[in-house]
Design a protein around this motif. Structure first.
Motif, PDB file in Angstrom:
ATOM      1  N   SER A 146       0.859  -1.182   0.000  1.00  0.00           N
ATOM      2  CA  SER A 146       0.000   0.000   0.000  1.00  0.00           C
ATOM      3  C   SER A 146       0.896   1.233   0.000  1.00  0.00           C
ATOM      4  CB  SER A 146      -0.898  -0.002   1.244  1.00  0.00           C
ATOM      5  OG  SER A 146      -1.585   1.230   1.369  1.00  0.00           O
ATOM      6  N   VAL A 147       0.779   2.060  -1.043  1.00  0.00           N
ATOM      7  CA  VAL A 147       1.720   3.179  -1.183  1.00  0.00           C
ATOM      8  C   VAL A 147       1.054   4.526  -1.469  1.00  0.00           C
ATOM      9  CG1 VAL A 147       3.646   1.716  -1.923  1.00  0.00           C
ATOM     10  CG2 VAL A 147       2.051   2.616  -3.631  1.00  0.00           C
ATOM     11  N   SER A 148      -0.148   4.539  -1.993  1.00  0.00           N
ATOM     12  CA  SER A 148      -0.745   5.791  -2.471  1.00  0.00           C
ATOM     13  C   SER A 148      -1.903   6.247  -1.587  1.00  0.00           C
ATOM     14  CB  SER A 148      -1.245   5.611  -3.913  1.00  0.00           C
ATOM     15  OG  SER A 148      -2.373   4.728  -3.932  1.00  0.00           O
ATOM     16  N   GLU A 149      -2.339   7.472  -1.836  1.00  0.00           N
ATOM     17  CA  GLU A 149      -3.507   7.998  -1.133  1.00  0.00           C
ATOM     18  C   GLU A 149      -4.749   7.184  -1.481  1.00  0.00           C
ATOM     19  OE1 GLU A 149      -6.027  10.259   1.261  1.00  0.00           O
ATOM     20  OE2 GLU A 149      -3.836  10.073   1.225  1.00  0.00           O
ATOM     21  N   ALA A 150      -4.845   6.738  -2.729  1.00  0.00           N
ATOM     22  CA  ALA A 150      -5.981   5.900  -3.135  1.00  0.00           C
ATOM     23  C   ALA A 150      -5.979   4.587  -2.363  1.00  0.00           C
ATOM     24  CB  ALA A 150      -5.940   5.636  -4.638  1.00  0.00           C
ATOM     25  N   ASP A 151      -4.793   4.025  -2.139  1.00  0.00           N
ATOM     26  CA  ASP A 151      -4.690   2.799  -1.347  1.00  0.00           C
ATOM     27  C   ASP A 151      -5.159   3.053   0.078  1.00  0.00           C
ATOM     28  OD1 ASP A 151      -3.603   1.496  -3.534  1.00  0.00           O
ATOM     29  OD2 ASP A 151      -1.529   1.805  -2.885  1.00  0.00           O
ATOM     30  N   PHE A 152      -4.724   4.182   0.648  1.00  0.00           N
ATOM     31  CA  PHE A 152      -5.123   4.526   2.024  1.00  0.00           C
ATOM     32  C   PHE A 152      -6.641   4.658   2.120  1.00  0.00           C
ATOM     33  CE2 PHE A 152      -6.168   7.640   5.300  1.00  0.00           C
ATOM     34  CZ  PHE A 152      -5.512   7.114   6.401  1.00  0.00           C
ATOM     35  N   GLN A 153      -7.246   5.332   1.175  1.00  0.00           N
ATOM     36  CA  GLN A 153      -8.697   5.519   1.208  1.00  0.00           C
ATOM     37  C   GLN A 153      -9.432   4.182   1.068  1.00  0.00           C
ATOM     38  OE1 GLN A 153     -10.247   8.238   2.060  1.00  0.00           O
ATOM     39  NE2 GLN A 153      -8.300   9.370   2.203  1.00  0.00           N
ATOM     40  N   ALA A 154      -8.882   3.274   0.273  1.00  0.00           N
ATOM     41  CA  ALA A 154      -9.490   1.943   0.151  1.00  0.00           C
ATOM     42  C   ALA A 154      -9.410   1.206   1.479  1.00  0.00           C
ATOM     43  CB  ALA A 154      -8.793   1.147  -0.952  1.00  0.00           C
ATOM     44  N   GLU A 155      -8.272   1.305   2.177  1.00  0.00           N
ATOM     45  CA  GLU A 155      -8.117   0.658   3.483  1.00  0.00           C
ATOM     46  C   GLU A 155      -9.111   1.223   4.488  1.00  0.00           C
ATOM     47  OE1 GLU A 155      -3.384  -0.431   3.550  1.00  0.00           O
ATOM     48  OE2 GLU A 155      -3.959   1.674   3.534  1.00  0.00           O
ATOM     49  N   VAL A 156      -9.305   2.523   4.448  1.00  0.00           N
ATOM     50  CA  VAL A 156     -10.280   3.166   5.337  1.00  0.00           C
ATOM     51  C   VAL A 156     -11.683   2.642   5.063  1.00  0.00           C
ATOM     52  CG1 VAL A 156     -11.449   5.355   5.819  1.00  0.00           C
ATOM     53  CG2 VAL A 156      -8.946   5.273   5.743  1.00  0.00           C
ATOM     54  N   GLN A 157     -12.072   2.595   3.796  1.00  0.00           N
ATOM     55  CA  GLN A 157     -13.411   2.129   3.444  1.00  0.00           C
ATOM     56  C   GLN A 157     -13.612   0.664   3.801  1.00  0.00           C
ATOM     57  OE1 GLN A 157     -16.162   3.722   2.479  1.00  0.00           O
ATOM     58  NE2 GLN A 157     -14.964   5.604   2.841  1.00  0.00           N
ATOM     59  N   LEU A 158     -12.564  -0.137   3.693  1.00  0.00           N
ATOM     60  CA  LEU A 158     -12.673  -1.545   4.079  1.00  0.00           C
ATOM     61  C   LEU A 158     -12.897  -1.685   5.578  1.00  0.00           C
ATOM     62  CD1 LEU A 158      -9.970  -2.865   1.662  1.00  0.00           C
ATOM     63  CD2 LEU A 158     -12.241  -3.897   1.892  1.00  0.00           C
ATOM     64  N   ASP A 159     -12.271  -0.838   6.388  1.00  0.00           N
ATOM     65  CA  ASP A 159     -12.523  -0.879   7.829  1.00  0.00           C
ATOM     66  C   ASP A 159     -13.944  -0.436   8.149  1.00  0.00           C
ATOM     67  OD1 ASP A 159     -10.144  -1.910   8.771  1.00  0.00           O
ATOM     68  OD2 ASP A 159      -9.160   0.039   8.911  1.00  0.00           O
ATOM     69  N   VAL A 160     -14.455   0.529   7.401  1.00  0.00           N
ATOM     70  CA  VAL A 160     -15.833   0.981   7.602  1.00  0.00           C
ATOM     71  C   VAL A 160     -16.820  -0.120   7.225  1.00  0.00           C
ATOM     72  CG1 VAL A 160     -17.598   2.599   6.785  1.00  0.00           C
ATOM     73  CG2 VAL A 160     -15.288   3.432   7.302  1.00  0.00           C
ATOM     74  N   GLN A 161     -16.627  -0.714   6.059  1.00  0.00           N
ATOM     75  CA  GLN A 161     -17.594  -1.678   5.540  1.00  0.00           C
ATOM     76  C   GLN A 161     -17.461  -3.071   6.151  1.00  0.00           C
ATOM     77  OE1 GLN A 161     -18.014  -1.649   1.217  1.00  0.00           O
ATOM     78  NE2 GLN A 161     -17.281   0.470   1.128  1.00  0.00           N
ATOM     79  N   SER A 162     -16.250  -3.437   6.568  1.00  0.00           N
ATOM     80  CA  SER A 162     -16.029  -4.803   7.048  1.00  0.00           C
ATOM     81  C   SER A 162     -15.969  -4.921   8.559  1.00  0.00           C
ATOM     82  CB  SER A 162     -14.721  -5.357   6.454  1.00  0.00           C
ATOM     83  OG  SER A 162     -14.773  -5.375   5.046  1.00  0.00           O
ATOM     84  N   PHE A 163     -15.507  -3.854   9.245  1.00  0.00           N
ATOM     85  CA  PHE A 163     -15.290  -3.946  10.685  1.00  0.00           C
ATOM     86  C   PHE A 163     -16.127  -2.955  11.489  1.00  0.00           C
ATOM     87  CE2 PHE A 163     -11.049  -5.293   8.889  1.00  0.00           C
ATOM     88  CZ  PHE A 163     -11.248  -6.649   9.116  1.00  0.00           C
ATOM     89  N   GLY A 164     -17.020  -2.229  10.836  1.00  0.00           N
ATOM     90  CA  GLY A 164     -17.957  -1.371  11.554  1.00  0.00           C
ATOM     91  C   GLY A 164     -17.380  -0.077  12.104  1.00  0.00           C
ATOM     92  N   PHE A 165     -16.232   0.353  11.604  1.00  0.00           N
ATOM     93  CA  PHE A 165     -15.671   1.629  12.023  1.00  0.00           C
ATOM     94  C   PHE A 165     -16.517   2.778  11.496  1.00  0.00           C
ATOM     95  CE2 PHE A 165     -12.079  -0.914  12.966  1.00  0.00           C
ATOM     96  CZ  PHE A 165     -11.130  -0.164  13.647  1.00  0.00           C
ATOM     97  N   ALA A 166     -16.623   3.862  12.276  1.00  0.00           N
ATOM     98  CA  ALA A 166     -17.094   5.120  11.736  1.00  0.00           C
ATOM     99  C   ALA A 166     -15.983   5.694  10.865  1.00  0.00           C
ATOM    100  CB  ALA A 166     -17.445   6.099  12.852  1.00  0.00           C
ATOM    101  N   LEU A 167     -16.339   6.560   9.913  1.00  0.00           N
ATOM    102  CA  LEU A 167     -15.353   7.045   8.953  1.00  0.00           C
ATOM    103  C   LEU A 167     -14.179   7.733   9.630  1.00  0.00           C
ATOM    104  CD1 LEU A 167     -14.413   7.507   6.068  1.00  0.00           C
ATOM    105  CD2 LEU A 167     -15.834   9.577   6.006  1.00  0.00           C
ATOM    106  N   GLU A 168     -14.433   8.654  10.543  1.00  0.00           N
ATOM    107  CA  GLU A 168     -13.349   9.377  11.206  1.00  0.00           C
ATOM    108  C   GLU A 168     -12.494   8.442  12.057  1.00  0.00           C
ATOM    109  OE1 GLU A 168     -12.319  12.465  10.713  1.00  0.00           O
ATOM    110  OE2 GLU A 168     -13.847  12.507   9.129  1.00  0.00           O
ATOM    111  N   GLU A 169     -13.116   7.458  12.666  1.00  0.00           N
ATOM    112  CA  GLU A 169     -12.377   6.474  13.461  1.00  0.00           C
ATOM    113  C   GLU A 169     -11.436   5.664  12.565  1.00  0.00           C
ATOM    114  OE1 GLU A 169     -16.015   5.735  16.642  1.00  0.00           O
ATOM    115  OE2 GLU A 169     -15.510   4.227  15.138  1.00  0.00           O
ATOM    116  N   ALA A 170     -11.937   5.281  11.399  1.00  0.00           N
ATOM    117  CA  ALA A 170     -11.124   4.494  10.471  1.00  0.00           C
ATOM    118  C   ALA A 170      -9.927   5.299   9.969  1.00  0.00           C
ATOM    119  CB  ALA A 170     -11.972   4.019   9.300  1.00  0.00           C
ATOM    120  N   ILE A 171     -10.141   6.575   9.689  1.00  0.00           N
ATOM    121  CA  ILE A 171      -9.046   7.432   9.234  1.00  0.00           C
ATOM    122  C   ILE A 171      -7.991   7.557  10.324  1.00  0.00           C
ATOM    123  CG2 ILE A 171      -8.418   9.789   8.587  1.00  0.00           C
ATOM    124  CD1 ILE A 171     -11.180   9.990   7.213  1.00  0.00           C
TER     125      ILE A 171
END
Length: 275
Positions: A146-171
């Motif tokens: 994982s190297v780019s901002e797009a990769d980071f945003q995908a990781e954030v969304q995966l935590d939101v959708q898969s692990f129930g994080f709120a968006l700010e918490e995931a970031i």
């Protein structure tokens, strides 16, 4: 921030407790070794320059986990209760909405303490170790750093959708773990499209797999299994023993891990503080 001597003392105390009680404590060493100076997360009790009690706080978004130990010779003297009181005073300064206490499922001393506070068992995790098994590499599924901002945003969304994080918490969570130099972060791709993530932590000859997730709309077609096998083969080929954790009630994930060669080695129980 813990000093090198304090970290050494914690490791020594952990080894004593685990040896005498036949347990494996979950102290999140990747976090212990990367504490920030402006946060108080660790509570230590010394007598005559010997560490005999320790409690650590581990924040994950709006949730904080508590884990700790007391030297077997010095138990039943209120030491852990004192550390717990100090830790709770610190927790109240933050915006945590959930406090979890972690103990090995086979720890009598841990269960004894938990009987003294208002809490309830809410879930358990198996810790699993991979045993040698023939696995395969499939070209349609790749893993890369994982190297780019797009990769980071995908990781954030995966935590939101898969692990129930709120968006700010995931970031916030993903920004913090990116600072931990014992971890490697990977994006999972299927036919050139980002579909998931996985990360590993290497330490003391072991490689632990964490944060494994596939976007919900991409699940059910074997992508996760293929990605997992790539990571297992990568880590084992470098000489690491491979481990992971899974909730005991997650039958789908448990079946995936068992068919990939993982065996249960112990369980950890998580209790929700109910005050």
């Amino acid at each position: 921030m813990l000093t090198k001597q304090q970290l050494k003392d914690i490791k020594k105390l952990q080894e004593i407790c685990e040896s005498q009680e036949g347990i494996n404590l979950k102290l999140n060493w990747d976090m212990l070794e990367n504490r920030t100076e402006n946060e108080k997360n660790d509570f230590l009790y010394y007598e005559h320059e010997q560490l005999i009690g320790f409690l650590g706080l581990y924040g994950f978004g709006n949730k904080v986990e508590i884990s700790g130990m007391v030297h077997p010779t010095f138990r039943r003297k209120g030491i852990f209760s004192q550390l717990f009181k100090e830790a709770m005073a610190e927790i109240t300064k933050h915006n945590f909405t959930k406090v979890l206490l972690n103990t090995p499922a086979n720890s009598p001393s841990g269960k004894q303490f938990l009987q003294t506070i208002p809490c309830e068992l809410i879930f358990s995790e198996y810790q699993m170790k991979w045993e040698q098994k023939e696995l395969f590499v499939y070209d349609d599924v790749q893993i890369r750093q994982s190297v780019s901002e797009a990769d980071f945003q995908a990781e954030v969304q995966l935590d939101v959708q898969s692990f129930g994080f709120a968006l700010e918490e995931a970031i916030s969570f993903n920004k913090r773990i990116k600072t931990e130099n014992t971890q490697s972060f990977y994006v999972i791709e299927h036919d050139g499209e980002t579909v998931g993530k996985i990360r590993t932590q290497r330490q003391d000859g072991e490689s632990w797999i964490y944060g494994f997730a596939i976007f919900p709309e991409k699940q059910g077609n074997g992508i996760g299994k293929k990605a997992l096998q790539r990571v297992i083969l990568q880590e084992s080929s470098l000489g690491y023993d491979v481990f992971l954790e899974v909730e005991t009630q997650n039958a789908h994930a448990l079946r995936l891990y068992e068919t990939s060669g993982f065996n249960i080695i112990q369980a950890q129980d998580y209790y929700l503080l109910t005050i």
